[in-house]
Write a protein that holds these residues in place. Structure first.
Motif, PDB file in Angstrom:
ATOM      1  N   ALA A  77      19.018  -1.739  -3.206  1.00  0.00           N
ATOM      2  CA  ALA A  77      20.203  -2.511  -2.531  1.00  0.00           C
ATOM      3  C   ALA A  77      20.127  -4.215  -3.541  1.00  0.00           C
ATOM      4  N   ARG A  78      21.170  -4.330  -3.498  1.00  0.00           N
ATOM      5  CA  ARG A  78      21.660  -5.800  -4.040  1.00  0.00           C
ATOM      6  C   ARG A  78      22.288  -6.680  -3.209  1.00  0.00           C
ATOM      7  N   GLY A  79      22.195  -7.939  -3.114  1.00  0.00           N
ATOM      8  CA  GLY A  79      22.627  -8.916  -2.076  1.00  0.00           C
ATOM      9  C   GLY A  79      23.469 -10.301  -2.720  1.00  0.00           C
ATOM     10  N   VAL A  80      24.485 -10.438  -2.028  1.00  0.00           N
ATOM     11  CA  VAL A  80      25.087 -11.708  -2.197  1.00  0.00           C
ATOM     12  C   VAL A  80      25.656 -12.268  -1.015  1.00  0.00           C
ATOM     13  N   ASP A  81      25.556 -13.766  -1.235  1.00  0.00           N
ATOM     14  CA  ASP A  81      25.625 -14.438   0.124  1.00  0.00           C
ATOM     15  C   ASP A  81      26.289 -15.854  -0.487  1.00  0.00           C
ATOM     16  N   LEU A  82      27.006 -16.541   0.320  1.00  0.00           N
ATOM     17  CA  LEU A  82      27.483 -17.961  -0.137  1.00  0.00           C
ATOM     18  C   LEU A  82      26.438 -19.235   0.373  1.00  0.00           C
ATOM     19  N   ASN A  83      25.808 -18.796   1.431  1.00  0.00           N
ATOM     20  CA  ASN A  83      24.953 -19.725   1.872  1.00  0.00           C
ATOM     21  C   ASN A  83      23.616 -19.815   1.179  1.00  0.00           C
ATOM     22  N   PRO A  84      23.023 -20.717   0.569  1.00  0.00           N
ATOM     23  CA  PRO A  84      22.107 -20.943  -0.333  1.00  0.00           C
ATOM     24  C   PRO A  84      20.815 -20.643   0.384  1.00  0.00           C
ATOM     25  N   ASP A  85      20.477 -21.129   1.451  1.00  0.00           N
ATOM     26  CA  ASP A  85      19.457 -20.801   2.167  1.00  0.00           C
ATOM     27  C   ASP A  85      19.122 -19.271   2.580  1.00  0.00           C
ATOM     28  N   PHE A  86      20.145 -18.620   2.690  1.00  0.00           N
ATOM     29  CA  PHE A  86      20.256 -17.215   3.183  1.00  0.00           C
ATOM     30  C   PHE A  86      19.960 -16.519   1.763  1.00  0.00           C
ATOM     31  N   VAL A  87      20.432 -17.076   0.729  1.00  0.00           N
ATOM     32  CA  VAL A  87      20.028 -16.296  -0.396  1.00  0.00           C
ATOM     33  C   VAL A  87      18.545 -16.360  -0.893  1.00  0.00           C
ATOM     34  N   ALA A  88      17.810 -17.501  -0.549  1.00  0.00           N
ATOM     35  CA  ALA A  88      16.646 -17.800  -0.813  1.00  0.00           C
ATOM     36  C   ALA A  88      15.521 -17.007   0.114  1.00  0.00           C
ATOM     37  N   MET A  89      16.292 -16.696   1.170  1.00  0.00           N
ATOM     38  CA  MET A  89      15.364 -15.801   2.267  1.00  0.00           C
ATOM     39  C   MET A  89      15.873 -14.311   1.792  1.00  0.00           C
ATOM     40  N   ALA A  90      16.813 -13.994   1.419  1.00  0.00           N
ATOM     41  CA  ALA A  90      17.381 -12.522   0.974  1.00  0.00           C
ATOM     42  C   ALA A  90      16.407 -12.328  -0.090  1.00  0.00           C
ATOM     43  N   ASN A  91      16.137 -13.073  -1.182  1.00  0.00           N
ATOM     44  CA  ASN A  91      15.606 -12.772  -2.138  1.00  0.00           C
ATOM     45  C   ASN A  91      14.047 -12.403  -2.053  1.00  0.00           C
ATOM     46  N   ARG A  92      13.574 -12.409  -0.846  1.00  0.00           N
ATOM     47  CA  ARG A  92      12.155 -11.821  -0.408  1.00  0.00           C
ATOM     48  C   ARG A  92      12.318 -10.220  -0.421  1.00  0.00           C
ATOM     49  N   HIS A  93      13.627  -9.652  -0.171  1.00  0.00           N
ATOM     50  CA  HIS A  93      13.716  -8.349  -0.101  1.00  0.00           C
ATOM     51  C   HIS A  93      14.381  -7.619  -1.124  1.00  0.00           C
ATOM     52  N   ALA A  94      15.254  -8.197  -1.857  1.00  0.00           N
ATOM     53  CA  ALA A  94      16.002  -7.615  -2.905  1.00  0.00           C
ATOM     54  C   ALA A  94      16.672  -8.740  -3.766  1.00  0.00           C
ATOM     55  N   PRO A  95      16.948  -8.155  -5.003  1.00  0.00           N
ATOM     56  CA  PRO A  95      17.574  -9.217  -5.692  1.00  0.00           C
ATOM     57  C   PRO A  95      18.962  -9.807  -5.368  1.00  0.00           C
ATOM     58  N   THR A  96      19.037 -11.143  -5.212  1.00  0.00           N
ATOM     59  CA  THR A  96      20.312 -11.888  -4.086  1.00  0.00           C
ATOM     60  C   THR A  96      20.599 -13.071  -5.055  1.00  0.00           C
ATOM     61  N   SER A  97      22.097 -13.194  -5.264  1.00  0.00           N
ATOM     62  CA  SER A  97      22.686 -14.097  -5.743  1.00  0.00           C
ATOM     63  C   SER A  97      23.721 -15.008  -5.050  1.00  0.00           C
ATOM     64  N   GLN A  98      23.650 -16.116  -5.140  1.00  0.00           N
ATOM     65  CA  GLN A  98      24.633 -16.870  -4.545  1.00  0.00           C
ATOM     66  C   GLN A  98      26.335 -16.431  -5.071  1.00  0.00           C
ATOM     67  N   CYS A  99      27.051 -16.087  -3.893  1.00  0.00           N
ATOM     68  CA  CYS A  99      28.357 -15.748  -4.270  1.00  0.00           C
ATOM     69  C   CYS A  99      29.562 -15.822  -3.267  1.00  0.00           C
ATOM     70  N   ASP A 100      30.639 -16.372  -3.770  1.00  0.00           N
ATOM     71  CA  ASP A 100      31.535 -16.584  -2.854  1.00  0.00           C
ATOM     72  C   ASP A 100      32.305 -15.041  -2.617  1.00  0.00           C
ATOM     73  N   LEU A 101      32.244 -14.499  -1.428  1.00  0.00           N
ATOM     74  CA  LEU A 101      33.058 -13.015  -1.389  1.00  0.00           C
ATOM     75  C   LEU A 101      34.313 -12.951  -1.965  1.00  0.00           C
ATOM     76  N   ARG A 102      35.002 -14.051  -1.832  1.00  0.00           N
ATOM     77  CA  ARG A 102      36.392 -14.171  -2.464  1.00  0.00           C
ATOM     78  C   ARG A 102      36.744 -13.906  -4.217  1.00  0.00           C
ATOM     79  N   LYS A 103      35.322 -14.246  -4.529  1.00  0.00           N
ATOM     80  CA  LYS A 103      35.061 -13.867  -6.264  1.00  0.00           C
ATOM     81  C   LYS A 103      34.072 -12.821  -6.479  1.00  0.00           C
ATOM     82  N   VAL A 104      33.738 -12.196  -5.457  1.00  0.00           N
ATOM     83  CA  VAL A 104      32.763 -11.002  -5.804  1.00  0.00           C
ATOM     84  C   VAL A 104      33.214  -9.986  -6.839  1.00  0.00           C
ATOM     85  N   GLY A 105      34.370  -9.671  -6.950  1.00  0.00           N
ATOM     86  CA  GLY A 105      34.933  -8.719  -7.899  1.00  0.00           C
ATOM     87  C   GLY A 105      34.575  -9.282  -9.440  1.00  0.00           C
TER      88      GLY A 105
END
Length: 205
Positions: A77-105
């Motif tokens: 699993a790989r994660g992306v999220d716009l909220n920086p606090d969520f990104v920090a929390m999600a990185n405990r589980h899998a590599p996650t980066s901050q990203c606006d989904l409108r630019k995910v492509g």
């Protein structure tokens, strides 16, 4: 990009998506606790629809609950999220980066993923932004890749004052949203209707 005026026409307009997502930081730990046990059956259904191991993008992963579950089901699993606090929390589980989904492509090469999981992560987007993001999901998936996406289908489009903050929501009719997914190049396999409309689909191009 959808905007919402904050006052007179001379004042700068705010981005409802960024404003809505930022609110989650005020109660990030409470949000994680409240939603910790939700969606497990749907995660299992999606995980079981893919050969193991498959590479899954959790698009709008929040604090990472589903990333952990996908890993537990034998996937990568790989994660992306716009909220920086969520990104920090999600990185405990899998590599996650901050990203606006409108630019995910533009964040990953075309055809990178076997599955895209978007659980209530497009709820703050306008209809036009949602259409574009679905097109980007299609480009990120390999042929035959799987998609799960759910959106609000009850209430009214607009700002909603909730216990933990004020957010913008776009409400979709179930049939309209299923058709929008199909128009992005997917074969719709299943539509579940309720407070949220849930669409399960396979990339058909």
């Amino acid at each position: 990009m959808a905007t919402h005026p904050t006052g007179s026409s001379e004042e700068p307009q705010v981005d409802p998506v960024a404003e809505s997502v930022a609110v989650y930081s005020d109660h990030a730990d409470d949000y994680e606790t409240t939603h910790a046990t939700k969606m497990s059956e749907r995660v299992e259904q999606f995980a079981s629809s893919l050969p193991r191991p498959s590479l899954i993008l959790d698009a709008g992963c929040g604090p990472g609950r589903d990333l952990a579950w996908f890993n537990a089901h034998g996937h990568i699993a790989r994660g992306v999220d716009l909220n920086p606090d969520f990104v920090a929390m999600a990185n405990r589980h899998a590599p996650t980066s901050q990203c606006d989904l409108r630019k995910v492509g533009s964040r990953f090469p075309a055809g990178t993923f076997d599955g895209v999981w978007a659980a209530a992560s497009l709820v703050h987007l306008s209809e036009s932004d949602t259409m574009e993001v679905l097109d980007q999901f299609a480009r990120l998936l390999r042929p035959g890749g799987r998609l799960y996406v759910c959106l609000k289908s009850s209430g009214q489009t607009g700002w909603l004052d909730e216990v933990d903050g004020r957010r913008w929501y776009t409400v979709w009719d179930a049939e309209t949203f299923a058709g929008t997914v199909a128009n992005a190049g997917f074969e719709v396999d299943q539509v579940d209707r309720g407070v949220f409309v849930e669409v399960w689909a396979t990339l058909s191009r």
